[in-house]
Design a protein around this motif. Structure first.
Motif, short mmCIF file in Angstrom:
data_model
loop_
_atom_site.label_atom_id
_atom_site.label_comp_id
_atom_site.label_asym_id
_atom_site.label_seq_id
_atom_site.Cartn_x
_atom_site.Cartn_y
_atom_site.Cartn_z
N UNK A 107 0.81 -1.22 0.00
CA UNK A 107 0.00 0.00 0.00
C UNK A 107 0.85 1.27 0.00
N UNK A 108 2.16 1.14 0.22
CA UNK A 108 3.06 2.30 0.22
C UNK A 108 4.15 2.15 -0.83
N UNK A 109 3.94 1.28 -1.78
CA UNK A 109 4.97 0.93 -2.76
C UNK A 109 5.49 2.15 -3.52
N UNK A 110 4.61 2.94 -4.10
CA UNK A 110 5.04 4.07 -4.93
C UNK A 110 5.76 5.14 -4.12
N UNK A 111 5.28 5.39 -2.90
CA UNK A 111 5.96 6.35 -2.04
C UNK A 111 7.39 5.90 -1.78
N UNK A 112 7.57 4.64 -1.42
CA UNK A 112 8.91 4.14 -1.09
C UNK A 112 9.84 4.17 -2.29
N UNK A 113 9.31 3.82 -3.45
CA UNK A 113 10.15 3.82 -4.66
C UNK A 113 10.56 5.25 -5.00
N UNK A 114 9.62 6.19 -4.91
CA UNK A 114 9.92 7.57 -5.29
C UNK A 114 10.88 8.27 -4.33
N UNK A 115 10.77 7.97 -3.03
CA UNK A 115 11.60 8.68 -2.06
C UNK A 115 12.79 7.85 -1.57
N UNK A 116 12.61 6.54 -1.48
CA UNK A 116 13.67 5.68 -0.95
C UNK A 116 13.94 4.51 -1.89
N UNK A 117 14.08 4.83 -3.14
CA UNK A 117 14.17 3.78 -4.17
C UNK A 117 15.26 2.77 -3.97
N UNK A 118 16.37 3.18 -3.38
CA UNK A 118 17.51 2.28 -3.22
C UNK A 118 17.47 1.48 -1.92
N UNK A 119 16.49 1.76 -1.07
CA UNK A 119 16.42 1.07 0.21
C UNK A 119 15.50 -0.14 0.10
N UNK A 120 15.99 -1.34 0.37
CA UNK A 120 15.16 -2.54 0.24
C UNK A 120 14.11 -2.63 1.34
N UNK A 121 13.10 -3.43 1.07
CA UNK A 121 12.05 -3.69 2.07
C UNK A 121 12.03 -5.16 2.40
N UNK A 122 11.44 -5.47 3.54
CA UNK A 122 11.34 -6.87 3.98
C UNK A 122 10.00 -7.12 4.63
N UNK A 123 9.36 -8.21 4.26
CA UNK A 123 8.07 -8.58 4.85
C UNK A 123 8.25 -8.92 6.32
N UNK A 124 7.26 -8.52 7.13
CA UNK A 124 7.26 -8.86 8.54
C UNK A 124 5.86 -9.30 8.92
N UNK A 125 5.73 -9.91 10.09
CA UNK A 125 4.46 -10.54 10.47
C UNK A 125 3.32 -9.55 10.63
N UNK A 126 3.60 -8.33 11.06
CA UNK A 126 2.57 -7.31 11.22
C UNK A 126 3.23 -5.93 11.29
N UNK A 127 2.43 -4.90 11.09
CA UNK A 127 2.96 -3.54 11.18
C UNK A 127 3.44 -3.24 12.59
#
Length: 279
Positions: A107-127
């Protein structure tokens, strides 16, 4: 009265649950399955679980368990706006990875790509669990995506607010119980509906049309129809159907008998109201 909810603390489900049941004992569960089992085993009288998000769609596990668990009913449905925030440990403002629940990341994919494109993400069990991990590991260069209550609870610093890609980001939660009754809440009522789970008769041409015609000639308004695999082989499905309006109409109730007469299995899982909650 004990109310189970999909935890841990500070999850979006808890925010919804605390509005629905402000004076009851809220008991976090580690999974949606645990919530259903808590109700089935009478460890909790009711449970609150997510059913659908306006961006990512239906929570498939909830739908599957509604089909698999006998004598579990929906008593109420609430819709809550969802706001995501990016947060860090106040002692470490540099981060090299963003963690959160897969739906929050989506749900935050585009924001993260536009502002933090080089920073990877990782799935976690809950927010909320991701926020807790950040709070407990100030030495690690990680940030979390969670809600404002999680930031407050775990002492984190919000560096980007409302980062969801779409403003109309809402999640639908349901209250489930072993009691087939309507739960009245003091919120804005938006609709009245009945939910059914239907398995089609033996596969043949026109089978789905035959089932839908049961509702059509009675002029029953179907606000939702969704298929889910039965997990018994390719092409085998059950259907989740919502019928709008008052279920007391004798024609509506007789629809279940007609469905059975044509070989379909129809499972009534509740007549209830839908309400709007605050963020």
């Amino acid at each position: 009265m004990k109310i189970a909810f999909l935890g841990p603390q500070a999850s979006f489900t808890q925010l919804a649950c605390s509005q629905i049941f402000p004076a009851e004992e809220l008991v976090p569960q580690s999974s949606i399955l645990d919530c259903f089992n808590a109700v089935k085993n009478s460890d909790a009288e009711k449970a609150v679980v997510p059913l659908e998000n306006s961006i990512e769609g239906t929570v498939s596990m909830t739908l599957d368990y509604l089909y698999q668990f006998d004598e579990i009913f929906i008593q109420s449905e609430v819709i809550m706006p969802i706001s995501h925030h990016l947060m860090i440990h106040p002692e470490n403002e540099n981060f090299e990875k963003i963690i959160s629940h897969p739906q929050a990341l989506a749900q935050t994919f585009h924001f993260r790509i536009n502002k933090y494109g080089n920073i990877p993400s990782q799935d976690f069990s809950s927010t909320s669990a991701s926020a807790k991990l950040v709070s407990e590991n100030p030495q690690d260069k990680i940030a979390a995506i969670a809600n404002h209550y999680a930031a407050k609870l775990y002492g984190l610093k919000i560096i980007d607010e409302n980062i969801q890609d779409f403003e109309q980001n809402h999640t639908r939660f349901i209250v489930i119980s072993k009691k087939d009754e309507t739960l009245q809440l003091n919120f804005k009522k938006t609709s009245e509906k009945t939910s059914l789970l239907i398995t089609l008769p033996e596969d043949h041409a026109g089978g789905l049309h035959q089932v839908l015609s049961v509702f059509a000639w009675r002029k029953m308004n179907l606000s939702k129809i969704e298929s889910r695999t039965l997990k018994t082989g390719l092409g085998n499905y059950f259907f989740y159907i919502n019928v709008e309006g008052n279920w007391e109409n004798i024609l509506y109730k007789n629809s279940l008998e007609e469905l059975k007469s044509i070989g379909a299995e129809a499972k009534f899982i509740g007549h209830y109201n839908e309400y709007e909650l605050e963020d």
